[in-house]
Write a protein that holds these residues in place. Sequence first.
Motif, PDB file in Angstrom:
ATOM      1  N   TRP A 102       0.844  -1.200   0.000  1.00 33.53           N
ATOM      2  CA  TRP A 102       0.000   0.000   0.000  1.00 33.53           C
ATOM      3  C   TRP A 102       0.880   1.252   0.000  1.00 33.53           C
ATOM      4  O   TRP A 102       0.647   2.191  -0.746  1.00 33.53           O
ATOM      5  CB  TRP A 102      -0.915  -0.039   1.221  1.00 33.53           C
ATOM      6  N   TYR A 103       1.903   1.269   0.847  1.00 31.81           N
ATOM      7  CA  TYR A 103       2.775   2.436   0.964  1.00 31.81           C
ATOM      8  C   TYR A 103       3.499   2.728  -0.349  1.00 31.81           C
ATOM      9  O   TYR A 103       3.496   3.865  -0.817  1.00 31.81           O
ATOM     10  CB  TYR A 103       3.800   2.232   2.089  1.00 31.81           C
ATOM     11  N   THR A 104       4.119   1.726  -0.942  1.00 36.53           N
ATOM     12  CA  THR A 104       4.871   1.981  -2.180  1.00 36.53           C
ATOM     13  C   THR A 104       3.944   2.391  -3.318  1.00 36.53           C
ATOM     14  O   THR A 104       4.313   3.242  -4.129  1.00 36.53           O
ATOM     15  CB  THR A 104       5.719   0.766  -2.607  1.00 36.53           C
ATOM     16  N   LEU A 105       2.753   1.799  -3.368  1.00 30.48           N
ATOM     17  CA  LEU A 105       1.821   2.182  -4.424  1.00 30.48           C
ATOM     18  C   LEU A 105       1.394   3.641  -4.297  1.00 30.48           C
ATOM     19  O   LEU A 105       1.308   4.358  -5.291  1.00 30.48           O
ATOM     20  CB  LEU A 105       0.588   1.276  -4.417  1.00 30.48           C
ATOM     21  N   THR A 106       1.158   4.083  -3.076  1.00 29.65           N
ATOM     22  CA  THR A 106       0.668   5.451  -2.893  1.00 29.65           C
ATOM     23  C   THR A 106       1.773   6.498  -2.867  1.00 29.65           C
ATOM     24  O   THR A 106       1.572   7.612  -3.346  1.00 29.65           O
ATOM     25  CB  THR A 106      -0.176   5.579  -1.609  1.00 29.65           C
ATOM     26  N   HIS A 107       2.933   6.163  -2.339  1.00 26.94           N
ATOM     27  CA  HIS A 107       3.996   7.156  -2.180  1.00 26.94           C
ATOM     28  C   HIS A 107       5.069   7.112  -3.263  1.00 26.94           C
ATOM     29  O   HIS A 107       5.686   8.137  -3.553  1.00 26.94           O
ATOM     30  CB  HIS A 107       4.641   7.023  -0.803  1.00 26.94           C
ATOM     31  N   LYS A 108       5.305   5.957  -3.825  1.00 24.35           N
ATOM     32  CA  LYS A 108       6.359   5.852  -4.837  1.00 24.35           C
ATOM     33  C   LYS A 108       5.807   5.665  -6.248  1.00 24.35           C
ATOM     34  O   LYS A 108       6.477   5.974  -7.224  1.00 24.35           O
ATOM     35  CB  LYS A 108       7.311   4.706  -4.493  1.00 24.35           C
ATOM     36  N   ARG A 109       4.598   5.141  -6.349  1.00 28.61           N
ATOM     37  CA  ARG A 109       3.993   4.865  -7.659  1.00 28.61           C
ATOM     38  C   ARG A 109       2.841   5.801  -7.985  1.00 28.61           C
ATOM     39  O   ARG A 109       2.208   5.675  -9.009  1.00 28.61           O
ATOM     40  CB  ARG A 109       3.503   3.421  -7.724  1.00 28.61           C
ATOM     41  N   ASP A 110       2.541   6.706  -7.079  1.00 23.64           N
ATOM     42  CA  ASP A 110       1.500   7.726  -7.275  1.00 23.64           C
ATOM     43  C   ASP A 110       0.108   7.172  -7.545  1.00 23.64           C
ATOM     44  O   ASP A 110      -0.670   7.760  -8.285  1.00 23.64           O
ATOM     45  CB  ASP A 110       1.897   8.704  -8.386  1.00 23.64           C
ATOM     46  N   ILE A 111      -0.205   6.039  -6.942  1.00 24.77           N
ATOM     47  CA  ILE A 111      -1.576   5.530  -6.987  1.00 24.77           C
ATOM     48  C   ILE A 111      -2.355   6.286  -5.918  1.00 24.77           C
ATOM     49  O   ILE A 111      -1.921   6.393  -4.772  1.00 24.77           O
ATOM     50  CB  ILE A 111      -1.632   4.012  -6.712  1.00 24.77           C
ATOM     51  N   ASN A 112      -3.493   6.810  -6.292  1.00 28.32           N
ATOM     52  CA  ASN A 112      -4.315   7.564  -5.365  1.00 28.32           C
ATOM     53  C   ASN A 112      -4.812   6.635  -4.252  1.00 28.32           C
ATOM     54  O   ASN A 112      -5.361   5.564  -4.538  1.00 28.32           O
ATOM     55  CB  ASN A 112      -5.504   8.156  -6.132  1.00 28.32           C
ATOM     56  N   PRO A 113      -4.626   7.011  -2.983  1.00 26.10           N
ATOM     57  CA  PRO A 113      -5.135   6.171  -1.887  1.00 26.10           C
ATOM     58  C   PRO A 113      -6.633   5.890  -2.001  1.00 26.10           C
ATOM     59  O   PRO A 113      -7.096   4.832  -1.592  1.00 26.10           O
ATOM     60  CB  PRO A 113      -4.824   6.990  -0.628  1.00 26.10           C
ATOM     61  N   ALA A 114      -7.365   6.824  -2.582  1.00 24.66           N
ATOM     62  CA  ALA A 114      -8.808   6.604  -2.769  1.00 24.66           C
ATOM     63  C   ALA A 114      -9.059   5.425  -3.713  1.00 24.66           C
ATOM     64  O   ALA A 114     -10.032   4.679  -3.536  1.00 24.66           O
ATOM     65  CB  ALA A 114      -9.476   7.859  -3.302  1.00 24.66           C
ATOM     66  N   SER A 115      -8.189   5.229  -4.684  1.00 26.09           N
ATOM     67  CA  SER A 115      -8.336   4.082  -5.596  1.00 26.09           C
ATOM     68  C   SER A 115      -8.129   2.774  -4.843  1.00 26.09           C
ATOM     69  O   SER A 115      -8.865   1.802  -5.058  1.00 26.09           O
ATOM     70  CB  SER A 115      -7.333   4.179  -6.740  1.00 26.09           C
TER      71      SER A 115
END
Length: 75
Positions: A18-31
């Motif tokens: 979850w962390y890498t997707l949201t902070h390093k990969r710019d996936i919106n946490p809402a997604s």
Amino acid sequence: MIDYQPFWDTLEKSNENWYTLTHKRDINPASLHRLKHNLPISTVTIDLLCSILHCEVSEVIRYIPDKPTEKNSSI
């Protein structure tokens, strides 16, 4: 019904979380929240997740047919 359990299984097997997707990969946490609750997401998001996780669409999403009811059985 659309189910995203395959995404969570694929994510668990990957080097991402979850962390890498949201902070390093710019996936919106809402997604990710929407995925967690089996809510609709865009095909752009599915494409991005497949690219990040190097996987097929079927490793992110699956379709589970609704059980027929008397009301919609004639459709």
